[in-house]
Design a protein around this motif. Sequence first.
Motif, short mmCIF file in Angstrom:
data_model
loop_
_atom_site.label_atom_id
_atom_site.label_comp_id
_atom_site.label_asym_id
_atom_site.label_seq_id
_atom_site.Cartn_x
_atom_site.Cartn_y
_atom_site.Cartn_z
N LEU A 77 -29.65 -80.27 -23.02
CA LEU A 77 -28.32 -80.61 -22.51
C LEU A 77 -28.34 -81.12 -21.06
O LEU A 77 -27.30 -81.56 -20.55
CB LEU A 77 -27.41 -79.38 -22.60
N HIS A 78 -29.49 -81.05 -20.41
CA HIS A 78 -29.55 -81.45 -18.99
C HIS A 78 -29.03 -82.87 -18.78
O HIS A 78 -28.17 -83.12 -17.94
CB HIS A 78 -30.98 -81.35 -18.45
N ALA A 79 -29.56 -83.81 -19.56
CA ALA A 79 -29.19 -85.22 -19.36
C ALA A 79 -27.72 -85.49 -19.72
O ALA A 79 -26.98 -86.03 -18.89
CB ALA A 79 -30.13 -86.13 -20.13
N PRO A 80 -27.27 -85.12 -20.93
CA PRO A 80 -25.88 -85.46 -21.26
C PRO A 80 -24.85 -84.86 -20.30
O PRO A 80 -23.89 -85.53 -19.91
CB PRO A 80 -25.69 -84.94 -22.69
N ILE A 81 -25.07 -83.62 -19.88
CA ILE A 81 -24.10 -82.98 -18.98
C ILE A 81 -24.19 -83.60 -17.58
O ILE A 81 -23.16 -83.88 -16.95
CB ILE A 81 -24.31 -81.45 -18.92
N SER A 82 -25.40 -83.83 -17.09
CA SER A 82 -25.56 -84.43 -15.76
C SER A 82 -24.92 -85.81 -15.71
O SER A 82 -24.23 -86.15 -14.74
CB SER A 82 -27.04 -84.55 -15.40
N ALA A 99 -35.04 -83.71 -17.88
CA ALA A 99 -34.64 -84.28 -19.16
C ALA A 99 -35.74 -84.03 -20.17
O ALA A 99 -36.76 -83.41 -19.85
CB ALA A 99 -34.41 -85.78 -18.98
N THR A 100 -35.54 -84.52 -21.40
CA THR A 100 -36.56 -84.32 -22.44
C THR A 100 -37.24 -85.64 -22.82
O THR A 100 -38.04 -85.67 -23.74
CB THR A 100 -35.96 -83.67 -23.69
N SER A 101 -36.90 -86.73 -22.12
CA SER A 101 -37.57 -88.01 -22.36
C SER A 101 -37.42 -88.90 -21.13
O SER A 101 -36.55 -88.68 -20.29
CB SER A 101 -36.95 -88.72 -23.57
#
Length: 341
Positions: A77-82, A99-101
């Motif tokens: 969720l790091h990227a979508p929320i950020s 992020a995961t990618s």
Amino acid sequence: MKTLKVGVIGCGSIAQHRHLPEYQANKNVEIVAVCDPNEARVNEIAAKYEAKAYTNYEELLASGEVDVVSVCTPNYLHAPISIAALEAGVHVLCEKPMATSQEEADAMIEAAKKSGKKLMIAHNQRFVPSHQKARQLIESGEIGKLYSFRTAFGHPGPEGWSVDGKDSWFFRKEQAFIGAMGDLGVHKTDLLRYLLGEDITEVGAFVETSAKDFADVDDNAVCVLKTESGVVGTLAASWAYTAKEDNSTIIYGEKAILRLEDHPTYSLIVQYATGEVVNYELGKIQSNDEGGQSSSQVVDHFVESILTDKEPLITGEEGMKSLAVILAALKSSDTKQITRV
């Protein structure tokens, strides 16, 4: 000076032990909102900090109440929320790994650029006094040419620390994407880049699950790394150091060896080739154990970077370069080949 209104998204252990207490201790901020899908948890934290409770981060961002958020959620969720926060005109302090990618990391950096808001990744190892001193010694030429390094970050695993124990998202691939390498390894790739003052260009890695039969992510990894100038060394990240945490780094140079966080009293030991030894007592590294450093300085630095409108020490770009090493390590382990970062 303006008081920044802060929201913390994700109320697990890292929020409870680091972000919330550090924001509370900072006189330039006010915690106004907390968010977590676990209603009982978020209500308890909201009451403790006299903040408004949300179970949906989109509602929090739409409220227009916050200037700043910390993203302390599971990794996926790091990227979508950020990105959502930056697009809403809110500064973001995001937990690691960012992020995961690579694509997600790029999108976060782009969102920060477009919004003109700050994005900082919470790599706290750069703020450890022994690490800062070592960087100075290396930069000044005191150590001479660098030859090699080894660094490790290992402890018994997040189940002893996470609010959800063995049921924690840390052990679930779809939420964490990556295990000990994302939890601990990425801290060390960031530290090495900071200390050595150069990027890591090649990685060979073994990334295994050997200690946690209930996990579907890695819990033990050993990597060989090579920097752009040809310095080679190793990085170990593990949730299988069952008896004692190891957070040490050793740098081998032409004129001296630096031992960081490798001794119970001296946080930095410089062993010169002449035989001279200098011991530094610079205060303990932050850790989850009692007696660890109380503040990680991450929050204070982030708040200051907003108030003075300066780039934070760990920008999105910096976070991405440290993540890229981890992604290359996973690829190397999968393909059984040395991988370029």
